[in-house]
Motif scaffolding. Sequence first.
Motif, PDB file in Angstrom:
ATOM      1  N   ILE A 114       0.857  -1.188   0.000  1.00 60.28           N
ATOM      2  CA  ILE A 114       0.000   0.000   0.000  1.00 60.28           C
ATOM      3  C   ILE A 114       0.895   1.241   0.000  1.00 60.28           C
ATOM      4  N   PRO A 115       0.405   2.394  -0.487  1.00 57.32           N
ATOM      5  CA  PRO A 115       1.207   3.616  -0.433  1.00 57.32           C
ATOM      6  C   PRO A 115       1.432   4.058   1.014  1.00 57.32           C
ATOM      7  N   ALA A 116       2.387   4.967   1.224  1.00 58.75           N
ATOM      8  CA  ALA A 116       2.601   5.551   2.543  1.00 58.75           C
ATOM      9  C   ALA A 116       1.588   6.676   2.748  1.00 58.75           C
ATOM     10  N   ARG A 117       0.974   6.723   3.925  1.00 57.05           N
ATOM     11  CA  ARG A 117       0.038   7.802   4.252  1.00 57.05           C
ATOM     12  C   ARG A 117       0.683   8.695   5.309  1.00 57.05           C
ATOM     13  N   ILE A 118       0.749   9.991   5.019  1.00 56.87           N
ATOM     14  CA  ILE A 118       1.472  10.939   5.872  1.00 56.87           C
ATOM     15  C   ILE A 118       0.578  12.105   6.243  1.00 56.87           C
ATOM     16  N   GLY A 119       0.675  12.543   7.483  1.00 62.12           N
ATOM     17  CA  GLY A 119      -0.037  13.732   7.918  1.00 62.12           C
ATOM     18  C   GLY A 119       0.748  14.987   7.553  1.00 62.12           C
ATOM     19  N   ILE A 120       0.052  16.002   7.089  1.00 59.17           N
ATOM     20  CA  ILE A 120       0.663  17.301   6.774  1.00 59.17           C
ATOM     21  C   ILE A 120      -0.006  18.353   7.653  1.00 59.17           C
ATOM     22  N   SER A 121       0.786  19.113   8.394  1.00 61.98           N
ATOM     23  CA  SER A 121       0.253  20.187   9.238  1.00 61.98           C
ATOM     24  C   SER A 121       0.897  21.507   8.834  1.00 61.98           C
ATOM     25  N   LYS A 155       6.528  25.895   3.229  1.00 62.12           N
ATOM     26  CA  LYS A 155       7.876  25.330   3.345  1.00 62.12           C
ATOM     27  C   LYS A 155       7.913  24.356   4.504  1.00 62.12           C
ATOM     28  N   ILE A 156       8.532  23.196   4.265  1.00 60.42           N
ATOM     29  CA  ILE A 156       8.656  22.187   5.331  1.00 60.42           C
ATOM     30  C   ILE A 156       9.664  22.669   6.368  1.00 60.42           C
ATOM     31  N   ARG A 157       9.212  22.740   7.634  1.00 64.88           N
ATOM     32  CA  ARG A 157      10.060  23.206   8.729  1.00 64.88           C
ATOM     33  C   ARG A 157      10.560  22.062   9.605  1.00 64.88           C
ATOM     34  N   ALA A 158       9.781  20.999   9.697  1.00 63.67           N
ATOM     35  CA  ALA A 158      10.151  19.867  10.554  1.00 63.67           C
ATOM     36  C   ALA A 158       9.391  18.629  10.103  1.00 63.67           C
ATOM     37  N   VAL A 179       4.497  15.717   8.581  1.00 60.78           N
ATOM     38  CA  VAL A 179       5.323  16.799   8.047  1.00 60.78           C
ATOM     39  C   VAL A 179       4.733  18.117   8.532  1.00 60.78           C
ATOM     40  N   TYR A 180       5.591  19.016   9.043  1.00 57.12           N
ATOM     41  CA  TYR A 180       5.153  20.311   9.551  1.00 57.12           C
ATOM     42  C   TYR A 180       5.658  21.433   8.649  1.00 57.12           C
ATOM     43  N   GLY A 181       4.768  22.359   8.310  1.00 53.53           N
ATOM     44  CA  GLY A 181       5.160  23.458   7.438  1.00 53.53           C
ATOM     45  C   GLY A 181       4.547  24.775   7.847  1.00 53.53           C
ATOM     46  N   ARG A 182       5.059  25.846   7.235  1.00 53.90           N
ATOM     47  CA  ARG A 182       4.517  27.182   7.449  1.00 53.90           C
ATOM     48  C   ARG A 182       4.391  27.872   6.095  1.00 53.90           C
ATOM     49  N   PRO A 183       3.313  28.622   5.918  1.00 51.57           N
ATOM     50  CA  PRO A 183       3.119  29.303   4.631  1.00 51.57           C
ATOM     51  C   PRO A 183       4.046  30.508   4.508  1.00 51.57           C
TER      52      PRO A 183
END
Length: 208
Positions: A114-121, A155-158, A179-183
């Motif tokens: 199955i594909p990898a499922r990732i949370g994006i915040s 942009k991915i920060r952490a 994955v954590y990002g900021r606009p």
Amino acid sequence: MNCTQCGSESCEILKSKGKKSKELLLQCNECGNIFRETVEVEKPLKVRVVVSEYESSHKTSVDLYPDEVLEFEGMLDLGGRPAQITSIENNRGGRVMVANVSDIDTIWASYVDIPARIGISVDYGGRILSRKVEVDREFEFTIGDVVKMGTEIFKIRAMKTQDRKMRKGFAKAFVIKRVYGRPDKDLRRYNYDLTSKIVEISNGSVDE
């Protein structure tokens, strides 16, 4: 096993029989001497495995021989389904990249069919936009990547993996939990577009 005539360790097994102990007929590759030897066969160990399938996980076990060596990203057969090792915990409670089966307490793995499922915040100054995406397991996320997701560019920060929180470097999708990002209003170009990969949409705070 050493040749009984010249002592060489280079021997070929001609015949083998037995289960609990093996009776071997060997031939020395150095002098050609043919001899017999009996060896005890080690019993397999039942090793605990925590295997994940998206947000759910369950415990199972796998039979492995004590002298086998397992390593990060190695493969296991779990009930007929292929699973990739995402973490190994040894008997001392440490996470390691490689270990003998006899030294392993728990294996973490995830199914690879199955594909990898990732949370994006994405953090908008306290308001968190949360998404779930499904990508190829080998896809690499890098801290500093600029990503498009729907109408958002950030942009991915952490990143949070199975073992740690990352603020630099990269990781493959199959070990990433979130994955954590900021606009950034000044961002126009991006490294990749995850819009078509979105599989779940939810708003609110993120507790991972």
